[in-house]
Motif scaffolding. Structure first.
Motif, mmCIF file in Angstrom:
data_model
loop_
_atom_site.group_PDB
_atom_site.id
_atom_site.type_symbol
_atom_site.label_atom_id
_atom_site.label_comp_id
_atom_site.label_asym_id
_atom_site.label_seq_id
_atom_site.Cartn_x
_atom_site.Cartn_y
_atom_site.Cartn_z
ATOM 1 N N ASP A 21 -3.918 3.752 -7.551
ATOM 2 C CA ASP A 21 -3.609 2.343 -7.072
ATOM 3 C C ASP A 21 -2.534 2.770 -6.017
ATOM 4 O OD1 ASP A 21 -2.741 -0.078 -7.121
ATOM 5 O OD2 ASP A 21 -2.184 -0.546 -9.191
ATOM 6 N N THR A 22 -2.843 2.653 -4.943
ATOM 7 C CA THR A 22 -1.866 2.855 -3.775
ATOM 8 C C THR A 22 -2.019 1.857 -2.537
ATOM 9 O OG1 THR A 22 -3.378 4.326 -2.486
ATOM 10 C CG2 THR A 22 -1.995 5.244 -4.217
ATOM 11 N N GLU A 23 -0.893 1.548 -1.883
ATOM 12 C CA GLU A 23 -0.754 1.032 -0.706
ATOM 13 C C GLU A 23 -0.126 2.114 0.419
ATOM 14 O OE1 GLU A 23 1.318 -2.644 -0.417
ATOM 15 O OE2 GLU A 23 0.396 -3.391 -2.359
ATOM 16 N N TYR A 24 -0.912 2.370 1.327
ATOM 17 C CA TYR A 24 -0.335 3.515 2.450
ATOM 18 C C TYR A 24 -0.035 2.442 4.007
ATOM 19 C CZ TYR A 24 -0.466 7.739 5.216
ATOM 20 O OH TYR A 24 -0.202 8.937 5.681
ATOM 21 N N TRP A 25 1.399 2.805 3.895
ATOM 22 C CA TRP A 25 1.970 2.159 5.225
ATOM 23 C C TRP A 25 1.565 3.078 6.315
ATOM 24 C CZ3 TRP A 25 7.397 1.385 7.300
ATOM 25 C CH2 TRP A 25 7.521 0.027 8.100
#
Length: 286
Positions: free
Chosen positions: A255-259
């Motif tokens: 469950d990730t968001e990668y900036w």
């Protein structure tokens, strides 16, 4: 600044701001102090802590063996760093918190989430330390300390540490306990009397087990793959914070968001706003 005892070790900490709790694991390697959020590298430029305190209760602290926290002469593991973080939550009566790590602090954040997921609301993994050159650099640092200690003896290490303000990151000869030697006379006396063979086993084992892979050290990838904790990952871009380290965490965490923004484009305006956006979104999911 308040100090408490966790696992028999003094921990200096600071609580600032208001809102949901955010426990912050400092950048700075073996000199990870709470001031690092305002003085170290990219964090000094971004002003993250000042912005985060506007919406969150930020808990910062000196990692054991750093700053004004205490320590012990033992083979330190990631579990020991986790124990300090959980103990600080317990001391403050915080049942669940967002976690944020900078640099090597990301490894402890991930390890804590694996060990105690019920205590973690989310993870912000900012410029995670890792990569092939990072591992080589850490092993070389420990090697140089062991060579110095064996050639000159631990009494000489004590004299050296007392004659400089440099930490292990800056001058490997002083070792991981250099600051404690400098500030705790009783510790320094016991340190100087340590059996050389026992000391070598402690230090070499610490290096081998803390930095055992060519990516982000800490929890096993199989444990990360099973972790149900939302995470924001922000990449670094140098030999200690390889982009591959951030991509590794993206691959492992479900469950990730990668900036995906280069370090040069992570600004005082954009970076705090991105972290706050992520934390607010997680809060709405709770």
């Amino acid at each position: 600044m308040p100090i408490t005892v966790i696992d028999g070790i003094l921990t200096r900490y600071e609580v600032t701001g208001s809102g949901p709790p955010l426990l912050m694991f400092s950048p700075g390697g073996f000199d990870s102090t709470l001031e690092g959020w305002r003085t170290v590298g990219v964090y000094r430029r971004l002003g993250l802590l000042d912005r985060l305190t506007e919406a969150y209760t930020c808990v910062t602290f000196d990692r054991r063996e750093s700053g004004r926290s205490g320590g012990r002469l033992e083979r330190i593991s990631w579990a020991d760093y986790v124990r300090q973080g959980v103990g600080l939550l317990d001391h403050l009566g915080i049942e669940r918190a967002h976690l944020m790590g900078g640099c090597v602090g990301c490894s402890t954040v991930a390890a804590l989430a694996v060990a105690r997921p019920e205590r973690v609301l989310s993870m912000v993994l900012y410029s995670p330390a890792g990569g092939v050159k990072y591992r080589m650099k850490q092993h070389d640092r420990f090697r140089r300390h062991v060579v110095y200690a064996e050639e000159h003896g631990l009494e000489r290490v004590v004299s050296l540490a007392r004659g400089t303000d440099a930490g292990f990151t800056t001058d490997p000869r002083v070792g991981p306990w250099g600051r404690l030697i400098r500030t705790d006379a009783e510790f320094a006396e016991a340190y100087a009397r340590t059996d050389p063979d026992r000391y070598r086993a402690t230090v070499t084992g610490m290096a081998r087990l803390l930095f055992d892979r060519d990516t982000v050290p800490g929890p096993e990838p199989e444990d990360l793959l099973r972790l149900d904790v939302p995470a924001l990952i922000v990449p670094g871009q140098d030999t200690s914070h390889a982009p591959s380290a951030a991509r590794y965490l993206q691959e492992c965490l479900p469950d990730t968001e990668y900036w995906d923004v280069p370090v040069a484009e992570q600004t005082r305006e954009s970076a705090p706003a991105r972290v706050l956006e992520f934390l607010a979104a997680v809060g709405k999911r709770e």
